[in-house]
Scaffold this motif. Sequence first.
Motif, PDB file in Angstrom:
ATOM      1  N   LEU A  25       2.870  31.612  -2.446  1.00  0.00           N
ATOM      2  CA  LEU A  25       1.800  32.193  -3.264  1.00  0.00           C
ATOM      3  C   LEU A  25       0.560  31.293  -3.263  1.00  0.00           C
ATOM      4  O   LEU A  25      -0.341  31.473  -4.085  1.00  0.00           O
ATOM      5  CB  LEU A  25       2.292  32.381  -4.703  1.00  0.00           C
ATOM      6  CG  LEU A  25       3.506  33.293  -4.889  1.00  0.00           C
ATOM      7  CD1 LEU A  25       3.958  33.292  -6.334  1.00  0.00           C
ATOM      8  CD2 LEU A  25       3.197  34.708  -4.432  1.00  0.00           C
ATOM      9  N   ASP A  26       0.517  30.319  -2.334  1.00  0.00           N
ATOM     10  CA  ASP A  26      -0.585  29.357  -2.230  1.00  0.00           C
ATOM     11  C   ASP A  26      -0.700  28.487  -3.484  1.00  0.00           C
ATOM     12  O   ASP A  26      -1.798  28.092  -3.885  1.00  0.00           O
ATOM     13  CB  ASP A  26      -1.923  30.066  -1.958  1.00  0.00           C
ATOM     14  CG  ASP A  26      -1.960  30.694  -0.578  1.00  0.00           C
ATOM     15  OD1 ASP A  26      -1.387  30.100   0.357  1.00  0.00           O
ATOM     16  OD2 ASP A  26      -2.562  31.772  -0.431  1.00  0.00           O
ATOM     17  N   ILE A  27       0.433  28.208  -4.099  1.00  0.00           N
ATOM     18  CA  ILE A  27       0.464  27.317  -5.253  1.00  0.00           C
ATOM     19  C   ILE A  27       1.136  26.022  -4.821  1.00  0.00           C
ATOM     20  O   ILE A  27       2.340  26.008  -4.529  1.00  0.00           O
ATOM     21  CB  ILE A  27       1.237  27.943  -6.435  1.00  0.00           C
ATOM     22  CG1 ILE A  27       0.566  29.247  -6.887  1.00  0.00           C
ATOM     23  CG2 ILE A  27       1.323  26.954  -7.596  1.00  0.00           C
ATOM     24  CD1 ILE A  27       1.370  30.018  -7.924  1.00  0.00           C
ATOM     25  N   GLY A  28       0.362  24.948  -4.744  1.00  0.00           N
ATOM     26  CA  GLY A  28       0.921  23.673  -4.318  1.00  0.00           C
ATOM     27  C   GLY A  28       0.832  22.600  -5.383  1.00  0.00           C
ATOM     28  O   GLY A  28       1.705  21.742  -5.493  1.00  0.00           O
ATOM     29  N   ASN A  29      -0.236  22.654  -6.211  1.00  0.00           N
ATOM     30  CA  ASN A  29      -0.411  21.637  -7.241  1.00  0.00           C
ATOM     31  C   ASN A  29      -0.653  22.283  -8.606  1.00  0.00           C
ATOM     32  O   ASN A  29      -0.687  23.517  -8.728  1.00  0.00           O
ATOM     33  CB  ASN A  29      -1.530  20.660  -6.857  1.00  0.00           C
ATOM     34  CG  ASN A  29      -2.868  21.380  -6.678  1.00  0.00           C
ATOM     35  OD1 ASN A  29      -3.150  22.367  -7.358  1.00  0.00           O
ATOM     36  ND2 ASN A  29      -3.687  20.881  -5.763  1.00  0.00           N
ATOM     37  N   ILE A  30      -0.848  21.453  -9.600  1.00  0.00           N
ATOM     38  CA  ILE A  30      -0.998  21.958 -10.973  1.00  0.00           C
ATOM     39  C   ILE A  30      -2.260  22.818 -11.106  1.00  0.00           C
ATOM     40  O   ILE A  30      -2.244  23.856 -11.769  1.00  0.00           O
ATOM     41  CB  ILE A  30      -1.041  20.786 -11.982  1.00  0.00           C
ATOM     42  CG1 ILE A  30       0.271  19.993 -11.930  1.00  0.00           C
ATOM     43  CG2 ILE A  30      -1.304  21.302 -13.385  1.00  0.00           C
ATOM     44  CD1 ILE A  30       1.504  20.782 -12.310  1.00  0.00           C
ATOM     45  N   ILE A 141       0.582  39.639 -16.775  1.00  0.00           N
ATOM     46  CA  ILE A 141       1.376  40.104 -15.637  1.00  0.00           C
ATOM     47  C   ILE A 141       0.839  39.429 -14.374  1.00  0.00           C
ATOM     48  O   ILE A 141      -0.342  39.571 -14.027  1.00  0.00           O
ATOM     49  CB  ILE A 141       1.287  41.640 -15.476  1.00  0.00           C
ATOM     50  CG1 ILE A 141       1.698  42.335 -16.777  1.00  0.00           C
ATOM     51  CG2 ILE A 141       2.162  42.095 -14.312  1.00  0.00           C
ATOM     52  CD1 ILE A 141       3.109  42.064 -17.220  1.00  0.00           C
ATOM     53  N   TYR A 142       1.714  38.691 -13.688  1.00  0.00           N
ATOM     54  CA  TYR A 142       1.309  37.885 -12.529  1.00  0.00           C
ATOM     55  C   TYR A 142       1.767  38.520 -11.220  1.00  0.00           C
ATOM     56  O   TYR A 142       2.839  39.135 -11.162  1.00  0.00           O
ATOM     57  CB  TYR A 142       1.917  36.479 -12.621  1.00  0.00           C
ATOM     58  CG  TYR A 142       1.417  35.677 -13.788  1.00  0.00           C
ATOM     59  CD1 TYR A 142       0.321  34.840 -13.658  1.00  0.00           C
ATOM     60  CD2 TYR A 142       2.041  35.761 -15.032  1.00  0.00           C
ATOM     61  CE1 TYR A 142      -0.145  34.105 -14.736  1.00  0.00           C
ATOM     62  CE2 TYR A 142       1.584  35.035 -16.123  1.00  0.00           C
ATOM     63  CZ  TYR A 142       0.480  34.212 -15.965  1.00  0.00           C
ATOM     64  OH  TYR A 142       0.012  33.486 -17.038  1.00  0.00           O
ATOM     65  N   PRO A 143       1.009  38.315 -10.141  1.00  0.00           N
ATOM     66  CA  PRO A 143       1.506  38.702  -8.814  1.00  0.00           C
ATOM     67  C   PRO A 143       2.718  37.835  -8.480  1.00  0.00           C
ATOM     68  O   PRO A 143       2.686  36.625  -8.685  1.00  0.00           O
ATOM     69  CB  PRO A 143       0.331  38.374  -7.872  1.00  0.00           C
ATOM     70  CG  PRO A 143      -0.861  38.176  -8.767  1.00  0.00           C
ATOM     71  CD  PRO A 143      -0.332  37.711 -10.085  1.00  0.00           C
TER      72      PRO A 143
END
Length: 677
Positions: A25-30, A141-143
Motif C-alpha cells: 500500500l506504499d506504506i513504509g514509515n510512520i 474507511i481505509y483502502p
Amino acid sequence: MPSLSDSVSVLAGVGPKRVAALKELDIGNINDLLTYFPFRYEDLQAKDPSELTDQAKVTLKGTVAVVPVLTRFGRKKNRLNFRLLIDEHTIIPVTFFNQPWLKDQLEVGAEVVVYGRFDAKRQSLAGMKILASANNAMGSIYPANKSIRQGTIKQLVEAAYDQYSEKIVDLVPEPLRDQYHLLHRREMIHDMHFPADDAAAQAARRTAKFEEFYLFEIRLQIVRQQDHTLHGQPLAYDLTALKAFIDSLPYELTAAQKRVVNEICFDLKRPVHMNRLLQGDVGSGKTVVAAIAMYAAITAGTQAVLMAPTEILAEQHADNLAKLFADFPVNVALLTGATKPAARKTLLPQIANGTVNLIIGTHALIQPEVSYHHLGLAVIDEQHRFGVNQRRALREKGQQPDVLAMTATPIPRTLAITAYGEMDVSVINELPAGRQPIRTTWIRSNQVDSVLREVKAELSTGSQAYVVTPLIEESEAVDMKNAEAIYDRFKAEFEPTYQVGLLHGRMKNDEKNTIMADFKANKFQVLVATTVIEVGVDVPNATLMLIYDADHFGLAQLHQLRGRVGRGQKASACILIADPKNQLAIERMTTMTNSNDGFVLAQKDLELRGPGDILGRKQSGVPDFKVGDPVADLNILSVAQQAAKETVAAPNWDDKDANLPLVAFLSTTAHQNSTMD
C-alpha cells in the motif's frame, strides 16, 4: 530519537509479514501511515429509530434487554441474537453473524452502541460491529487489500498517532496557513483519521489537499530553479541572419507564432538552461517555430537536433527542413535505426566534428556512439512519446543544451501545472491563415453504405481518404472492426477504379515507410490503417477521414487522427462511425462533432477519462495524489502552485526559520526516494 521517518516495524504487532503487506500500500514509515487517509467516512452518530430508512447503515444506542442467544449451524457458522432497548417504547432485534465472541461483551442492562444495516420491514438490525462509544460520530474507511484488513490499518494509525503526534510539525509555512485558513498539520492528520463530525473532516481534507499539492509543486519549482541557475550556455545568435531566414518563408507567421519565437529567442540568449514546452493544436505551425529556433542556435555556432518518435516522422522533418534551409548554411542529416551502416560510418564523424550542424532522427540520436561537436539546442517532437530517461539522455549530450519540447496534444491547465510544472510553457493558440475547420459528423454503423458513396464522390475530385480502425485483425475478445477486414471490404468496393492500401503497427519499418510514401505520392487513394498514422506524414491531398468504432478512442486521440486531414487548401471532413453503449461514449462523440479546438477537447478528455489515459499512464507525469484530484481540485492546485513559486523565489528561502521543517522534510523524502530507486 523517534522520527516520522521511522519504519512501521517499530509499532507493536508489525513484523516482517505485516511490513510487506503495508509496503503493497506504499506504506513504509510512520509518515506514510499517518498520511494514508480514509477515502470515506461512515456516519456513526446514534440515530433515533423514527429517522431510520430501509437498508441504511446506522448506529443505535441502547441497553441489552435480554440474555443474548448464540445459535450454531453448519460448519463454523453461527448467529448471535439479542434485543436492544432504545427507549421504554422501542425494542430493536439485533443479529450478528459469525462473531460469537461478542456474546461476552453483552450483559443484560449494559449500555451498548451497535452499528449495522436496518431492515425497515422487520424493524431489525443486521449488526456489523459494536462501537466503544457514540461520541465518535465519524467512522474512517481505509483502502485495504487481501494482505491487510482495513480494521488493522485503523488500529496501526491510532497507535502511530498516539506515539508520534508530538513529532508532527507544520510543513506549510505559517504565513500561508494564515492566508488560506489552513489547519496545523497535527490537527489536520488527527481530523482526517478521527473527525468529530463532517465539518471537521471537510476542513481537514481541504488542508490535506493543499499540503499535498504544495509539496509536489515545491519539488517542481526547485527543479525549475536549478534548471534556471545551475546550467546554461548563452547562444549569441545572428539576428540579421535569423530575420533573413524568417523573411524567406513562403508565408507570414501568425501573431501567436511571432510571440512564441520571441519567447524562445529570449531564452536562448540568457545564460541559463532553457527547458520550454511548445504546445499547439494540430496544424498550428510548431515545426516552423522549431526551425527558426534551430537556425538561431546554428547562427550562434552550435549544433541543433530534432528527435521524433518515429522514423516516418523523422524522415518527413528531414525532407521539410532540408527544403526550408536550402539557401542557408545548414547541413541537414538524418540519423535513425534504418540508417545504413556505411552511411552511419560516414555521418558520425561529421556530427562529432561539427560539419553537420542540424541532425534529425529518432532515439538513435542518444546512442552512446553518437558524439556532438557543440550541441546548443535539442528539440523533442511529440515529447510525451519519449520516456523520462530518453529525454534526460538527450539533455546530457554536450553541455546541457537548451531544450524545446513540442506536443500537438494540447495540455489542459491541470496537466500543465502537474506534468510540466518545471517547464516554461509557450502556446500557439491560433491556426495559420487559410486553414479551414474540419467538418466532423457522427453516424451509426448501419449508415456506412451512405458514407461509402460520399467517399467515392470525394475520390472522384482527385482527393484521398484515410480509414482508421482500432484493431489490426479480428479478435474474439472484443467486437470491433479490424483493419484487415475493412481493407478487404474497401478493395472489393473501390478497386480497380481506386487503389486501397493497408498500414498497421505489426509491419516492418521499411514496409510502413514505403506504404506511407506511396500514399503521399497518390499511388493509393484510400489508406486503411490503425492509429499508427496518428503522428505521421503530411498528405495535403487527403481530405476525408473515416474512423470506425470511434467511441473506443479518447477525445485527444480522435483529434490527433482528425488532424491528418485538412492540411491542404481543400475543405476536409471527418466521419466518426460508432454505436456507443453508454452515456460517456455518447458524450465523447457529440463533443467531437461540436468542437475543433484541441484545448477544449483535451480538457473534456481529462474530465471524462483522467490524465493517465490521455498521455499514457507511464508518460503522463501526473502522480497518483492521495487526497487531491488535480481535475476536480484545480483551484486548490493553482493556488498551491503559485504559493510554491513564491516560496522558492524568495532569497535564501531554504534558510528561513519558517521553512526549515519543510526543507528537512524535502531532504528526508528525497533521500528515501533515491534509496528506493
